[in-house]
Enzyme design. Structure first.
Site, short mmCIF file in Angstrom:
data_model
loop_
_atom_site.label_atom_id
_atom_site.label_comp_id
_atom_site.label_asym_id
_atom_site.label_seq_id
_atom_site.Cartn_x
_atom_site.Cartn_y
_atom_site.Cartn_z
N ASP A 26 0.59 -1.16 -0.44
CA ASP A 26 0.63 -0.32 -0.16
C ASP A 26 0.68 1.32 -0.29
O ASP A 26 0.04 2.28 0.12
CB ASP A 26 -0.78 -0.22 1.28
CG ASP A 26 0.20 -0.07 2.35
OD1 ASP A 26 0.43 -0.70 2.45
OD2 ASP A 26 -0.26 0.72 3.69
N LYS A 139 -5.67 -0.60 7.16
CA LYS A 139 -5.01 -0.20 7.73
C LYS A 139 -4.78 1.12 8.19
O LYS A 139 -5.22 2.00 7.22
CB LYS A 139 -3.77 -0.35 7.25
CG LYS A 139 -2.42 0.17 7.47
CD LYS A 139 -1.46 -0.20 6.48
CE LYS A 139 -0.10 1.01 6.38
NZ LYS A 139 0.98 0.61 5.27
N GLU A 181 -2.08 -0.50 13.96
CA GLU A 181 -0.49 0.18 13.81
C GLU A 181 0.03 0.85 14.12
O GLU A 181 0.29 1.85 13.85
CB GLU A 181 -0.19 -0.10 12.25
CG GLU A 181 1.44 -0.39 12.20
CD GLU A 181 1.88 0.12 10.39
OE1 GLU A 181 0.75 -0.02 9.14
OE2 GLU A 181 3.03 0.07 9.52
N GLU A 183 3.22 2.00 14.60
CA GLU A 183 5.03 1.87 14.58
C GLU A 183 5.50 2.51 15.76
O GLU A 183 5.89 4.08 15.06
CB GLU A 183 4.80 1.89 13.04
CG GLU A 183 6.54 1.70 13.07
CD GLU A 183 6.70 2.06 11.19
OE1 GLU A 183 5.88 1.80 10.69
OE2 GLU A 183 7.84 1.12 10.82
N LYS A 223 -0.89 -4.51 14.47
CA LYS A 223 0.40 -4.65 13.75
C LYS A 223 1.77 -3.64 14.49
O LYS A 223 1.39 -2.96 13.94
CB LYS A 223 -0.06 -4.25 11.86
CG LYS A 223 1.57 -4.18 11.35
CD LYS A 223 1.01 -4.07 10.00
CE LYS A 223 2.23 -3.50 8.88
NZ LYS A 223 1.72 -3.51 7.60
N SER A 294 3.47 -8.61 8.49
CA SER A 294 2.89 -7.80 6.97
C SER A 294 4.30 -7.35 7.42
O SER A 294 4.05 -5.80 7.91
CB SER A 294 1.52 -7.26 7.96
OG SER A 294 1.18 -5.78 7.17
N TYR A 353 5.54 6.33 4.90
CA TYR A 353 4.79 5.57 3.73
C TYR A 353 4.32 6.26 2.57
O TYR A 353 3.63 6.26 2.61
CB TYR A 353 4.19 4.37 4.45
CG TYR A 353 3.83 2.95 4.22
CD1 TYR A 353 5.13 1.99 4.44
CD2 TYR A 353 2.82 2.56 3.39
CE1 TYR A 353 5.66 0.64 4.04
CE2 TYR A 353 2.88 0.97 2.86
CZ TYR A 353 4.47 0.01 3.81
OH TYR A 353 3.57 -1.05 3.03
P1 13P Z 1 7.44 -2.24 6.01
O1 13P Z 1 7.43 -4.13 6.27
O2 13P Z 1 8.33 -1.95 4.90
O3 13P Z 1 7.78 -0.97 7.65
O4 13P Z 1 6.35 -2.24 5.92
C1 13P Z 1 4.85 -2.34 6.61
C2 13P Z 1 4.33 -1.94 6.82
O5 13P Z 1 2.68 -1.74 6.36
C3 13P Z 1 3.77 -0.07 7.07
O6 13P Z 1 3.23 0.19 7.55
#
Ligand code: 13P
Length: 353
Positions: A26, A139, A181, A183, A223, A294, A353
């Site tokens: 994505d 997501k 997610e 992160e 995630k 993922s 991203y």
């Molecule tokens: P990466 O596995 O490259 O970190 O990307 C996964 C993703 O969808 C980040 O939002």
């Protein structure tokens, strides 16, 4: 109360099927542009269609991959042969998903590097349309950072946890399983123990916000980033320590009702992403739920290099190799080095991203 609980639970369980994971494709248009530039291709709609069309016609991919996260353009795009990309995925037995956030913005009032994630406005209408088009999960990527001078701030944690929970609830009203997610970027020189502390706090806040918003946890997935040392730490934790610390963090903070934890690769190399996941699935833990993947970069790097814009067979072979490696890693059966991988460093500071 959410009407579609049975459907949400079933979709989430299918996505978290043992031995399978998600293919994150994505990338926004600028980000896929960087990937294409790496193989000297222009960032045109036709080239994006050719690349993703190659991925979605890899025979047998559904054996390893349960779902693919798409960018909006791809959800509405046809393959060059005229069939929709959604139909291509259906044929492989792969559930289509959609990135629904609208990207990161500076979080004024917090630290200069911190962000909030936009996209709640109009989300209920968009998710209903995405469902009609065939998407069954979604997501939303919220990003937090660890610094020596105070990050993540309370404001960044509160804002990003709340945004994730609001998004999750809205998706569920439309029948889309939300991937939650939060992160934590690898940027920085902090230790793995510091990451663990910060991640425990963030996950706790995220699930508190989910409870306050009535998110149906059985119909959602997490995630997270793995619990790793900062990218600039001189004494980085190895796979055993990463696996143990990540499992400990997840077991402390993620409610047992969540059926699957699908890790992002976050800048790890292809092989490290597989080995760390495999180690997590090889050590003792109390929960039996799926610890899977993922991955974006860690599933696509060698594939892009092999494809080079025209070699479909080589591209698909490289994708299948990493998909199989990660499928095996999700059950603790991956033998390090048994599949080819790219040695490229995939870490990028301040990753967008
Ligand atoms: P990466 O596995 O490259 O970190 O990307 C996964 C993703 O969808 C980040 O939002």
């Amino acid at each position: 109360m959410i009407d579609k609980q049975d459907e949400l639970r079933e979709t989430a369980n299918r996505l978290a099927t043992k031995g399978k994971g998600l293919l994150a494709v994505d990338e926004s248009t600028p980000t896929i542009g960087k990937r294409l530039a790496g193989i000297n291709m222009e960032n045109t709609e036709e080239n994006r269609q050719a690349y993703r069309g190659m991925l979605f016609t890899s025979e047998g991919l559904g054996e390893y991959i349960s779902g693919a996260i798409l960018f909006e353009e791809t959800l509405y795009q046809n393959h060059a042969d005229g069939e929709t990309m959604v139909a291509k995925l259906d044929k492989l037995g792969i559930i289509p998903g959609i990135k629904v956030d609208k990207g990161l913005r500076p979080l004024e009032g917090a630290h200069a590097v911190e962000t909030w994630c936009q996209g709640l406005e109009g989300l209920a209408e968009r998710t209903a349309e995405y469902y009609d088009r065939g998407a069954r999960f979604a997501k939303w990527r919220a990003v937090l950072q660890i610094t020596a001078d105070g990050c993540p701030t309370d404001l960044a944690i509160t804002e990003n946890a709340w945004g994730l929970a609001r998004y999750a609830r809205i998706c569920q009203e439309s029948g889309l399983v939300p991937i939650v997610e939060p992160e934590i970027l690898m940027d920085g020189d902090h230790t793995i123990e510091r990451t663990a502390k910060v991640q425990e706090r963030i996950l706790t806040e995220v699930y508190k916000a989910c409870a306050e918003n009535g998110v149906f946890l059985e119909g959602s997935l997490l995630k997270p980033s793995m619990t790793v040392s900062g990218a600039d730490n001189d004494n980085k934790a190895g796979s055993e320590e990463v696996a143990k610390t990540t499992v400990r963090t997840m077991e402390r903070c993620v409610p047992a009702a969540v059926p699957g934890i699908m890790f992002l690769s976050g800048g790890l190399t292809e092989e490290d992403a597989s080995v760390y996941l495999n180690t997590m699935n090889s050590i003792d833990r109390t929960s039996s739920r799926s610890f899977a993947f993922s991955y974006g970069r860690a599933l696509q790097q060698s594939c892009l290099q092999a494809w080079q814009g025209n070699d479909i067979v080589a591209g698909q072979k490289a994708l299948m190799a990493r998909a199989q490696a990660n499928s095996e890693a999700s059950t603790g059966d991956y033998v390090a080095g048994s599949q080819p991988s790219s040695q490229d460093t995939l870490f990028e500071a301040g990753y967008k991203y």
